[in-house]
Design a protein around this motif. Structure first.
Motif, short mmCIF file in Angstrom:
data_model
loop_
_atom_site.label_atom_id
_atom_site.label_comp_id
_atom_site.label_asym_id
_atom_site.label_seq_id
_atom_site.Cartn_x
_atom_site.Cartn_y
_atom_site.Cartn_z
N SER A 67 0.87 -1.18 0.00
CA SER A 67 0.00 0.00 0.00
C SER A 67 0.90 1.22 0.00
N GLY A 68 0.56 2.18 -0.85
CA GLY A 68 1.37 3.40 -0.89
C GLY A 68 0.54 4.57 -1.34
N GLY A 69 0.91 5.74 -0.86
CA GLY A 69 0.18 6.94 -1.22
C GLY A 69 0.35 7.32 -2.67
N TYR A 70 1.37 6.74 -3.33
CA TYR A 70 1.66 7.09 -4.71
C TYR A 70 0.74 6.36 -5.69
N GLN A 71 -0.07 5.42 -5.18
CA GLN A 71 -0.83 4.57 -6.10
C GLN A 71 -2.05 5.26 -6.71
#
Ligand code: ADP
Ligand code: MG
Length: 352
Positions: free
Chosen positions: A241-245
């Motif tokens: 999970s990442g904020g860049y997705q």
């Protein structure tokens, strides 16, 4: 959205290649491959073994039927009906998945909460019509989310008006669990499934070595071959999970799609991505677990995530945390299987 557009482009380029397979050869090394859009992301499946062709099409069907079932944009899905306030008789599968989601919510002290749906909607993450909501609206919805529980009624399960659920934080992990069972039943010796940040590395690679799974460098999201490091995995799930997705920019700020249920805003915990790794065990739901925990740990931040991991999860999963300040923190179980990308500029820390 920039990233989705580039994904669509890449997909358009490769669509011509889907379904290609090597000429009849050793079934253990010949590959059957497909790439498609489902659950709002790009999915790639590569299967080996004698049953690879039938299993591949069964796998795609499985994912598509789960997508229809778990989606909150598909009008007739049980989830959509619940979100409209209808009382719904849940089938066994949905009943147990929703119970699991409730368990993850309790076990993560609310960091993982499928009740964030109304918040995700108001931020525009469901429709791609992004906006920064009014602070008073955010506070109101934080309370709604906090109070969101499925109730039993004589006609079935029901939500209160205004409440809604979104399985986006576990659907792909659950799909990975179901894929693993399908591979086992159909005696697939090796496979690689990549469901938009949810990877199932099944068996070994054809040359007998473990699969290599890149952990995307969150600082270079547009370069899909820019890795913070590489995991060597066999019969395992790895979920990131990442904020860049998925994100948008407004007023010089970046707003991403993983929401902190406690604040109503995108999680801002000092982490740029969380990868959760677990071995496959027949009949367990470790793909779903990895998915829920990757979202929850991203919300919690490094310190709380590692505390929770030590307390509750260290026997089941290992972690790769990428921090805003340039560190990659891995848990002890990955010491042998994680290799830092030398060119990435990160420093590596191993914790236990
Ligand atoms: P992705 O879906 O990009 O792989 P995640 O597994 O972290 O990433 O899930 C994010 C999705 O889950 C969001 O798109 C939203 O639908 C939902 N979601 C966002 N925040 C939360 C949260 N705190 N708990 C549960 N689900 C969440
Ligand atoms: Mg998740």
């Amino acid at each position: 959205m920039r990233r989705l557009r580039s994904i669509t482009l890449v997909l358009a380029l490769v669509l011509g290649l889907t379904g290609c397979s090597a000429p009849p050869a050793d079934p253990d090394t010949a590959e059957e491959h497909v790439q498609f859009l489902a659950m709002d992301t790009v999915m790639t499946l590569s299967l080996y073994g004698e049953n690879r062709a039938e299993a591949l099409s069964a796998a795609e069907d499985l994912i598509r039927s789960l997508e229809a079932k778990l989606s909150r944009t598909e009008e007739d899905s049980a989830v959509s009906r619940l979100n409209r306030g209808e009382a719904v008789e849940l089938d066994e599968e949905l009943d147990s998945l929703l119970s699991l989601a409730a368990f993850f919510r309790l076990a993560t002290e609310g960091a993982f909460n499928i009740g964030v749906a109304p918040l995700a909607s108001t931020w525009g993450f469901t429709t791609d019509h992004y906006q920064v909501p009014d602070p008073s609206e955010i506070s109101r919805l934080v309370k709604v989310v906090e109070e969101t529980w499925l109730r039993d009624s004589p006609e079935g399960h029901v939500l209160e008006p205004g409440q809604a659920i979104d399985l986006g934080g576990i659907a792909k992990g659950y799909a990975a669990d179901k894929l693993a069972e399908l591979f086992r039943e159909r005696e697939i010796p090796r496979a690689m499934a990549s469901l938009g940040g949810n990877v199932l590395a099944w068996g070994n690679r054809p040359d007998g070595t473990p699969w290599r799974v890149g952990v995307q460098d969150p600082a270079r999201p547009d370069d899909q071959s820019a890795f913070a490091g590489i995991l060597s995995l066999k019969n395992a799930f790895a979920v990131t999970s990442g904020g860049y997705q998925r994100y948008f920019e407004e007023g010089g700020r970046v707003y991403h799609h993983i929401l902190d249920p406690a604040t109503g805003y995108p999680a801002d915990s000092g982490l740029t991505s969380v990868t959760v790794v677990a071995d496959y065990f027949p009949g367990e739901s470790f793909g779903t677990l990895c998915d829920a925990l990757s979202t929850a740990f991203f919300v919690m931040g490094e310190e709380d995530a590692l505390d929770a991991w030590r307390e509750d999860w260290s026997r089941d999963v290992d972690l790769v945390l990428v921090t805003e300040d340039g560190r990659v923190v891995i848990t002890q179980g990955l010491a042998e299987s994680f290799t830092l990308d030398e060119g990435s500029g990160y420093t590596l820390e191993i914790v236990s």
